[in-house]
Design an enzyme around this catalytic site. Structure first.
Site, PDB file in Angstrom:
ATOM      1  N   GLY A  24      -1.978  11.778 -12.785  1.00 20.04           N
ATOM      2  CA  GLY A  24      -1.268  10.274 -12.662  1.00 20.04           C
ATOM      3  C   GLY A  24      -0.268   9.901 -13.496  1.00 20.04           C
ATOM      4  O   GLY A  24       0.641   9.048 -12.960  1.00 20.04           O
ATOM      5  N   GLU A  58       1.661  10.697 -20.652  1.00 26.23           N
ATOM      6  CA  GLU A  58       0.806   9.557 -19.931  1.00 26.23           C
ATOM      7  C   GLU A  58       0.813   9.060 -18.745  1.00 26.23           C
ATOM      8  O   GLU A  58       1.804   8.318 -18.943  1.00 26.23           O
ATOM      9  CB  GLU A  58      -1.052   9.916 -20.557  1.00 26.23           C
ATOM     10  CG  GLU A  58      -1.871  10.769 -21.731  1.00 26.23           C
ATOM     11  CD  GLU A  58      -2.814  10.573 -20.585  1.00 26.23           C
ATOM     12  OE1 GLU A  58      -2.272  10.278 -19.439  1.00 26.23           O
ATOM     13  OE2 GLU A  58      -4.092  10.559 -21.356  1.00 26.23           O
ATOM     14  N   ASP A  59      -0.749   8.320 -18.255  1.00 26.90           N
ATOM     15  CA  ASP A  59      -0.172   7.080 -16.954  1.00 26.90           C
ATOM     16  C   ASP A  59      -0.776   6.482 -17.729  1.00 26.90           C
ATOM     17  O   ASP A  59       0.053   5.524 -17.838  1.00 26.90           O
ATOM     18  CB  ASP A  59      -1.122   7.845 -15.898  1.00 26.90           C
ATOM     19  CG  ASP A  59      -1.925   7.995 -15.760  1.00 26.90           C
ATOM     20  OD1 ASP A  59      -2.632   8.221 -17.005  1.00 26.90           O
ATOM     21  OD2 ASP A  59      -2.862   8.424 -14.616  1.00 26.90           O
ATOM     22  N   ASP A  97      -5.811   4.360 -22.313  1.00 31.13           N
ATOM     23  CA  ASP A  97      -6.658   3.032 -22.261  1.00 31.13           C
ATOM     24  C   ASP A  97      -7.926   3.250 -23.406  1.00 31.13           C
ATOM     25  O   ASP A  97      -7.181   2.923 -24.291  1.00 31.13           O
ATOM     26  CB  ASP A  97      -7.805   3.357 -20.781  1.00 31.13           C
ATOM     27  CG  ASP A  97      -8.769   2.001 -20.666  1.00 31.13           C
ATOM     28  OD1 ASP A  97      -9.471   1.557 -21.782  1.00 31.13           O
ATOM     29  OD2 ASP A  97      -9.204   2.491 -19.305  1.00 31.13           O
ATOM     30  N   LYS A 117      -3.441  -0.175 -22.890  1.00 29.94           N
ATOM     31  CA  LYS A 117      -3.932  -1.096 -23.038  1.00 29.94           C
ATOM     32  C   LYS A 117      -4.110  -1.472 -24.234  1.00 29.94           C
ATOM     33  O   LYS A 117      -5.585  -0.821 -24.875  1.00 29.94           O
ATOM     34  CB  LYS A 117      -5.478  -0.894 -22.155  1.00 29.94           C
ATOM     35  CG  LYS A 117      -5.207  -0.673 -20.659  1.00 29.94           C
ATOM     36  CD  LYS A 117      -6.551  -0.599 -20.178  1.00 29.94           C
ATOM     37  CE  LYS A 117      -6.071  -0.493 -18.230  1.00 29.94           C
ATOM     38  NZ  LYS A 117      -7.694  -0.335 -17.586  1.00 29.94           N
ATOM     39  N   PHE A 175      -8.045  -2.789 -13.588  1.00 28.70           N
ATOM     40  CA  PHE A 175      -7.970  -1.686 -13.755  1.00 28.70           C
ATOM     41  C   PHE A 175      -7.357  -2.252 -12.639  1.00 28.70           C
ATOM     42  O   PHE A 175      -6.730  -2.503 -11.823  1.00 28.70           O
ATOM     43  CB  PHE A 175      -8.974  -1.651 -12.430  1.00 28.70           C
ATOM     44  CG  PHE A 175      -9.098  -0.180 -11.592  1.00 28.70           C
ATOM     45  CD1 PHE A 175     -10.022   0.674 -12.893  1.00 28.70           C
ATOM     46  CD2 PHE A 175      -9.216   0.036 -10.083  1.00 28.70           C
ATOM     47  CE1 PHE A 175      -9.942   1.887 -11.629  1.00 28.70           C
ATOM     48  CE2 PHE A 175      -8.535   1.480 -10.025  1.00 28.70           C
ATOM     49  CZ  PHE A 175      -9.117   2.031 -10.154  1.00 28.70           C
ATOM     50  N   ASP A 223      -4.161   5.860  -9.371  1.00 27.27           N
ATOM     51  CA  ASP A 223      -5.014   5.604  -7.740  1.00 27.27           C
ATOM     52  C   ASP A 223      -6.644   4.969  -7.982  1.00 27.27           C
ATOM     53  O   ASP A 223      -6.771   4.517  -9.244  1.00 27.27           O
ATOM     54  CB  ASP A 223      -5.555   6.897  -7.826  1.00 27.27           C
ATOM     55  CG  ASP A 223      -6.910   7.530  -8.730  1.00 27.27           C
ATOM     56  OD1 ASP A 223      -6.235   8.006  -9.322  1.00 27.27           O
ATOM     57  OD2 ASP A 223      -7.676   8.157  -7.886  1.00 27.27           O
ATOM     58  N   ARG A 242      -1.337   6.202  -5.554  1.00 25.32           N
ATOM     59  CA  ARG A 242      -0.494   7.224  -6.491  1.00 25.32           C
ATOM     60  C   ARG A 242       0.983   6.284  -5.845  1.00 25.32           C
ATOM     61  O   ARG A 242       1.561   5.820  -6.496  1.00 25.32           O
ATOM     62  CB  ARG A 242      -0.943   7.552  -6.108  1.00 25.32           C
ATOM     63  CG  ARG A 242      -1.750   8.475  -6.914  1.00 25.32           C
ATOM     64  CD  ARG A 242      -2.473   9.954  -7.136  1.00 25.32           C
ATOM     65  NE  ARG A 242      -3.995  10.411  -8.013  1.00 25.32           N
ATOM     66  CZ  ARG A 242      -4.356  10.721  -9.021  1.00 25.32           C
ATOM     67  NH1 ARG A 242      -3.125   9.601 -10.084  1.00 25.32           N
ATOM     68  NH2 ARG A 242      -5.373  11.007  -8.928  1.00 25.32           N
TER      69      ARG A 242
HETATM   70  P1  5GP Z   1      -8.924   6.595 -22.124  1.00 24.94           P
HETATM   71  O1  5GP Z   1      -9.472   8.308 -22.001  1.00 24.94           O
HETATM   72  O2  5GP Z   1      -7.602   6.343 -22.507  1.00 24.94           O
HETATM   73  O3  5GP Z   1     -10.685   5.989 -21.962  1.00 24.94           O
HETATM   74  O4  5GP Z   1      -8.061   7.039 -20.190  1.00 24.94           O
HETATM   75  C1  5GP Z   1      -7.911   7.367 -19.611  1.00 24.94           C
HETATM   76  C2  5GP Z   1      -7.444   7.635 -18.237  1.00 24.94           C
HETATM   77  O5  5GP Z   1      -8.611   6.877 -17.453  1.00 24.94           O
HETATM   78  C3  5GP Z   1      -6.418   7.548 -17.298  1.00 24.94           C
HETATM   79  O6  5GP Z   1      -5.677   8.895 -17.377  1.00 24.94           O
HETATM   80  C4  5GP Z   1      -6.918   6.926 -15.659  1.00 24.94           C
HETATM   81  O7  5GP Z   1      -7.305   8.460 -15.511  1.00 24.94           O
HETATM   82  C5  5GP Z   1      -7.927   6.345 -16.421  1.00 24.94           C
HETATM   83  N1  5GP Z   1      -7.956   5.107 -16.840  1.00 24.94           N
HETATM   84  C6  5GP Z   1      -8.200   4.159 -17.680  1.00 24.94           C
HETATM   85  N2  5GP Z   1      -7.725   2.921 -17.240  1.00 24.94           N
HETATM   86  C7  5GP Z   1      -7.062   3.258 -15.841  1.00 24.94           C
HETATM   87  C8  5GP Z   1      -6.784   1.744 -15.020  1.00 24.94           C
HETATM   88  O8  5GP Z   1      -6.767   0.660 -14.855  1.00 24.94           O
HETATM   89  N3  5GP Z   1      -6.615   2.616 -13.782  1.00 24.94           N
HETATM   90  C9  5GP Z   1      -6.869   3.500 -12.648  1.00 24.94           C
HETATM   91  N4  5GP Z   1      -6.543   3.750 -11.746  1.00 24.94           N
HETATM   92  N5  5GP Z   1      -7.456   4.190 -14.121  1.00 24.94           N
HETATM   93  C10 5GP Z   1      -7.493   4.697 -15.311  1.00 24.94           C
END
Ligand code: 5GP
Length: 178
Positions: A48, A102-103, A106, A134, A155, A162, A168
């Site tokens: 990402g 990181e992309d 969350d 977020k 989302f 993606d 992407r």
């Molecule tokens: P975390 O581990 O912080 O909960 O989530 C991180 C990962 O979840 C990101 O690297 C991504 O792959 C995915 N992710 C979280 N929120 C989103 C979103 O709104 N859209 C997309 N496409 N992926 C997300």
């Protein structure tokens, strides 16, 4: 507002490419100031973060290196079920300033996993830079040092993110239309 279709879902623009670039420039300026003289090594978390990493690095003016890693999931035999392992780290990060790219952050689980696994290699410090953050969903104690943009708990796709492998390549960031 114009809607686009990706697979079975509809999305609309949430953040324009201009706003994204402004956010990335702000992060780059901060990093250029704060990490000057430290020769940081940026670690781009694939898939990402590849577009964020490319655009950010073009705006970094201090001496630095970049490397790419991936989180591989497999189902371990432990009771915790899914285990994620950092693969592809081929630079020596010992005693270095490391900036994880990181992309999106969350809940923070992914970043926490990466920080833990990188820690084994004894870097001098670990900083976290993310394209999107977020705040409503985040519930970890690790500091997110550099966030280009804060986003609602929805989302999102585009600019590296993606939906089911698609989207992407989009220049703007889109949000799912309910
Ligand atoms: P975390 O581990 O912080 O909960 O989530 C991180 C990962 O979840 C990101 O690297 C991504 O792959 C995915 N992710 C979280 N929120 C989103 C979103 O709104 N859209 C997309 N496409 N992926 C997300």
């Amino acid at each position: 507002m114009k809607e686009i279709q990706i697979r079975d879902k509809k999305f609309r623009v949430l953040i324009s490419s201009d706003k994204i670039q402004e956010g990335i420039s702000r992060v780059a300026e901060k990093i250029n100031m704060e990490l000057k003289g430290q020769q940081p090594i940026f670690i781009c978390v694939l898939n990402g973060a590849f577009i964020f990493a490319a655009d950010l690095l073009k705006k970094i003016t201090i001496e630095c290196e970049i490397s790419f890693v991936k989180l591989a999931s497999y189902y371990g035999t432990t009771s915790s079920g899914q285990v994620k392992t950092l693969i592809g780290l081929d630079e020596n990060v010992k005693n270095r300033t490391v900036v994880i790219l990181e992309d999106i952050v969350d809940t923070g689980l992914t970043v926490e996993t990466i920080v833990k696994q990188l820690g084994i290699f004894e870097p001098a410090k670990i900083k976290i830079a993310t394209l999107l953050f977020k705040p409503e969903a985040y519930h970890k104690n690790i500091k997110v040092d550099y966030a280009a943009l804060e986003v609602p708990n929805d989302f999102l796709v585009g600019f590296g993110l993606d939906y089911d492998g698609f989207g992407r390549n989009l220049e703007d960031i889109y949000v799912l239309v309910p």
